[in-house]
Design a protein around this motif. Structure first.
Motif, mmCIF file in Angstrom:
data_model
loop_
_atom_site.group_PDB
_atom_site.id
_atom_site.type_symbol
_atom_site.label_atom_id
_atom_site.label_comp_id
_atom_site.label_asym_id
_atom_site.label_seq_id
_atom_site.Cartn_x
_atom_site.Cartn_y
_atom_site.Cartn_z
ATOM 1 N N HIS A 76 28.233 45.181 35.550
ATOM 2 C CA HIS A 76 28.422 43.904 36.276
ATOM 3 C C HIS A 76 28.960 42.803 35.362
ATOM 4 O O HIS A 76 28.504 41.670 35.399
ATOM 5 C CB HIS A 76 27.128 43.476 36.988
ATOM 6 C CG HIS A 76 26.700 44.486 38.008
ATOM 7 N ND1 HIS A 76 27.360 44.650 39.209
ATOM 8 C CD2 HIS A 76 25.718 45.416 37.995
ATOM 9 C CE1 HIS A 76 26.794 45.632 39.885
ATOM 10 N NE2 HIS A 76 25.799 46.114 39.168
ATOM 11 N N SER A 77 29.915 43.210 34.544
ATOM 12 C CA SER A 77 30.604 42.254 33.667
ATOM 13 C C SER A 77 32.066 42.694 33.560
ATOM 14 O O SER A 77 32.421 43.794 33.998
ATOM 15 C CB SER A 77 29.959 42.259 32.271
ATOM 16 O OG SER A 77 30.450 43.348 31.495
ATOM 17 N N PRO A 78 32.924 41.865 32.939
ATOM 18 C CA PRO A 78 34.327 42.269 32.764
ATOM 19 C C PRO A 78 34.489 43.575 31.979
ATOM 20 O O PRO A 78 35.555 44.196 32.026
ATOM 21 C CB PRO A 78 34.931 41.091 31.987
ATOM 22 C CG PRO A 78 34.076 39.917 32.358
ATOM 23 C CD PRO A 78 32.694 40.474 32.497
ATOM 24 N N MET A 79 33.446 44.000 31.268
ATOM 25 C CA MET A 79 33.509 45.255 30.500
ATOM 26 C C MET A 79 33.675 46.469 31.415
ATOM 27 O O MET A 79 34.060 47.542 30.971
ATOM 28 C CB MET A 79 32.234 45.426 29.641
ATOM 29 C CG MET A 79 31.910 44.247 28.755
ATOM 30 S SD MET A 79 33.254 43.762 27.672
ATOM 31 C CE MET A 79 33.313 45.138 26.561
ATOM 32 N N MET A 80 33.378 46.307 32.679
ATOM 33 C CA MET A 80 33.482 47.417 33.634
ATOM 34 C C MET A 80 34.818 47.455 34.381
ATOM 35 O O MET A 80 34.970 48.199 35.340
ATOM 36 C CB MET A 80 32.329 47.328 34.660
ATOM 37 C CG MET A 80 30.975 47.704 34.113
ATOM 38 S SD MET A 80 30.872 49.445 33.617
ATOM 39 C CE MET A 80 30.630 49.252 31.848
ATOM 40 N N GLU A 81 35.791 46.677 33.917
ATOM 41 C CA GLU A 81 37.092 46.635 34.599
ATOM 42 C C GLU A 81 37.753 48.015 34.721
ATOM 43 O O GLU A 81 38.267 48.366 35.795
ATOM 44 C CB GLU A 81 38.026 45.641 33.901
ATOM 45 C CG GLU A 81 39.388 45.484 34.560
ATOM 46 C CD GLU A 81 39.332 45.099 36.034
ATOM 47 O OE1 GLU A 81 40.254 45.508 36.768
ATOM 48 O OE2 GLU A 81 38.384 44.412 36.465
ATOM 49 N N PRO A 82 37.752 48.869 33.661
ATOM 50 C CA PRO A 82 38.353 50.201 33.821
ATOM 51 C C PRO A 82 37.659 51.022 34.924
ATOM 52 O O PRO A 82 38.315 51.748 35.673
ATOM 53 C CB PRO A 82 38.151 50.858 32.451
ATOM 54 C CG PRO A 82 37.927 49.729 31.499
ATOM 55 C CD PRO A 82 37.249 48.650 32.293
ATOM 56 N N ALA A 83 36.339 50.885 35.026
ATOM 57 C CA ALA A 83 35.582 51.604 36.062
ATOM 58 C C ALA A 83 35.887 51.032 37.443
ATOM 59 O O ALA A 83 36.009 51.773 38.427
ATOM 60 C CB ALA A 83 34.087 51.514 35.771
ATOM 61 N N ARG A 84 35.996 49.698 37.509
ATOM 62 C CA ARG A 84 36.295 49.058 38.802
ATOM 63 C C ARG A 84 37.616 49.558 39.371
ATOM 64 O O ARG A 84 37.731 49.853 40.548
ATOM 65 C CB ARG A 84 36.341 47.532 38.626
ATOM 66 C CG ARG A 84 36.414 46.760 39.950
ATOM 67 C CD ARG A 84 36.969 45.362 39.788
ATOM 68 N NE ARG A 84 38.348 45.352 39.343
ATOM 69 C CZ ARG A 84 39.381 45.621 40.128
ATOM 70 N NH1 ARG A 84 39.213 45.907 41.401
ATOM 71 N NH2 ARG A 84 40.609 45.609 39.645
ATOM 72 N N GLU A 85 38.634 49.671 38.506
ATOM 73 C CA GLU A 85 39.947 50.129 38.964
ATOM 74 C C GLU A 85 39.881 51.538 39.525
ATOM 75 O O GLU A 85 40.431 51.834 40.579
ATOM 76 C CB GLU A 85 40.958 50.061 37.808
ATOM 77 C CG GLU A 85 41.394 48.647 37.467
ATOM 78 C CD GLU A 85 42.271 48.596 36.235
ATOM 79 O OE1 GLU A 85 42.782 49.657 35.811
ATOM 80 O OE2 GLU A 85 42.449 47.485 35.690
ATOM 81 N N LYS A 86 39.185 52.427 38.805
ATOM 82 C CA LYS A 86 39.056 53.825 39.262
ATOM 83 C C LYS A 86 38.305 53.897 40.593
ATOM 84 O O LYS A 86 38.705 54.601 41.514
ATOM 85 C CB LYS A 86 38.308 54.666 38.211
ATOM 86 C CG LYS A 86 39.170 55.101 37.058
ATOM 87 C CD LYS A 86 38.388 56.043 36.159
ATOM 88 C CE LYS A 86 39.209 56.395 34.925
ATOM 89 N NZ LYS A 86 38.435 57.170 33.964
ATOM 90 N N LEU A 87 37.198 53.185 40.671
ATOM 91 C CA LEU A 87 36.381 53.227 41.886
ATOM 92 C C LEU A 87 37.114 52.586 43.060
ATOM 93 O O LEU A 87 37.026 53.077 44.188
ATOM 94 C CB LEU A 87 35.035 52.533 41.644
ATOM 95 C CG LEU A 87 34.031 52.637 42.796
ATOM 96 C CD1 LEU A 87 33.651 54.093 43.078
ATOM 97 C CD2 LEU A 87 32.779 51.838 42.499
ATOM 98 N N ALA A 88 37.847 51.519 42.797
ATOM 99 C CA ALA A 88 38.594 50.835 43.863
ATOM 100 C C ALA A 88 39.567 51.790 44.544
ATOM 101 O O ALA A 88 39.704 51.800 45.772
ATOM 102 C CB ALA A 88 39.333 49.630 43.296
ATOM 103 N N ASN A 89 40.232 52.635 43.751
ATOM 104 C CA ASN A 89 41.168 53.613 44.329
ATOM 105 C C ASN A 89 40.446 54.602 45.229
ATOM 106 O O ASN A 89 40.935 54.945 46.307
ATOM 107 C CB ASN A 89 41.916 54.359 43.210
ATOM 108 C CG ASN A 89 42.907 53.470 42.500
ATOM 109 O OD1 ASN A 89 43.455 52.543 43.101
ATOM 110 N ND2 ASN A 89 43.138 53.712 41.215
ATOM 111 N N ALA A 90 39.260 55.041 44.800
ATOM 112 C CA ALA A 90 38.471 55.986 45.605
ATOM 113 C C ALA A 90 37.967 55.318 46.892
ATOM 114 O O ALA A 90 37.980 55.918 47.968
ATOM 115 C CB ALA A 90 37.293 56.505 44.792
ATOM 116 N N ILE A 91 37.554 54.052 46.789
ATOM 117 C CA ILE A 91 37.062 53.300 47.960
ATOM 118 C C ILE A 91 38.184 53.123 48.982
ATOM 119 O O ILE A 91 37.983 53.287 50.186
ATOM 120 C CB ILE A 91 36.462 51.945 47.533
ATOM 121 C CG1 ILE A 91 35.123 52.169 46.811
ATOM 122 C CG2 ILE A 91 36.252 51.022 48.738
ATOM 123 C CD1 ILE A 91 34.556 50.938 46.135
#
Length: 292
Positions: free
Chosen positions: A195-210
């Motif tokens: 829950h910080s900007p450090m998770m940006e790479p994970a957010r991008e991957k998950l966003a595509n799956a969502i």
């Protein structure tokens, strides 16, 4: 009105879900189905694994999700939510509970989320710390004044926040919190700065799956971590879920809004009893207990 709430990472324990598996044939079916979907025997780790085994993010997240969702499924006619919410990972359990997501789609997303988060943690070291006894605004100010990446990540209840970010920045912020009068500011034993900007790479991957997953019209509102408000539009739910990994969990604000919207009874579904404790600290006029 009855609000059902679902726990996130940290609620796991060795033997979780075993009693459910043994006493319900429906639960057994779902657990077996989960093993097939995930491609490994997660029930073996949940029922017999050590605390260390369960701490791996790729295991922890689907394990908590399964315990919560399958427990809700076994409640049958008794399960009638007027509103739902989940803490971080628990938001996925809540989305199955209000029928926005089906079991299979949600479990696949949770597993992808876990792998993406684990990968982000390996890319760049990051961490989280619990801060006790300070007002939200002071915690936010100290984070803003600290060099590097450190942000307020979890607004758990008044006087209990979690900060998240780069290892050095979080350590420095902890010293700043103590100087401002925090009762405690201690680094948490977590895999990374969620829950910080450090998770940006994970957010991008998950966003595509969502984006590729079908979201249905829910049977009741979900109060999402990112907005702390009632959402019923599937498109909006998707957008908020995509933003969740790098945005703070507004749990205090969520519970206050649910109470303002008529919630009088909170039922925690899943492992542990952390959330009901937080609800009572946020508003002691409502009832909060766990479902078993």
């Amino acid at each position: 009105m009855t609000a059902y709430i679902f726990p996130g990472q940290g609620a796991q324990f060795s033997g979780m879900g075993l009693e459910l598996y043994e006493k319900s044939s429906l639960a057994k079916e779902y657990f077996h189905e989960a093993n097939k979907i995930l491609g490994f025997d997660i029930t073996e780790i949940m029922f017999k694994g050590s605390a260390e085994d369960l701490k791996q993010t790729r295991v922890t997240q689907p394990a908590i999700f399964l315990h919560s969702v399958i427990l809700a499924k076994t409640l049958g006619e008794q399960f009638k939510p007027d509103m739902v919410a989940g803490h971080s990972l628990g938001e996925f359990s809540a989305l199955v509970a209000n029928k926005t997501l089906d079991f299979t789609s949600a479990l696949k997303l949770v597993f992808q989320r876990a792998l993406a988060m684990q990968n982000a943690c390996e890319l760049q070291p990051s961490t989280m710390a619990a801060v006790l006894g300070l007002e939200d605004s002071i915690v936010e100010q100290v984070c803003a004044d600290t060099p590097g990446v450190v942000v307020a990540a979890n607004y758990n209840c008044p006087g209990q926040l979690v900060i998240s970010g780069e290892v050095d920045a979080v350590s420095q912020a902890c010293e700043g919190m103590k100087a401002k009068g925090a009762k405690r500011a201690l680094i948490l034993p977590v895999g990374g700065g969620f829950h910080s900007p450090m998770m940006e790479p994970a957010r991008e991957k998950l966003a595509n799956a969502i984006k590729e997953t079908t979201f249905h019209q829910p049977i009741c509102p979900i109060y999402q971590n990112v907005t702390a408000s009632a959402v019923v539009d599937p498109k909006e739910i998707k957008e908020n879920l995509m933003a969740q990994l790098t945005a703070p969990v507004k749990w205090t604000q969520t519970i206050k809004q649910m109470v303002a919207d008529g919630a009088t009874e909170f039922l925690e579904v899943g492992p542990g009893k952390v959330l009901q404790g937080l609800v009572k600290k946020i508003d002691n006029t409502v009832s909060a207990e766990s479902v078993s």
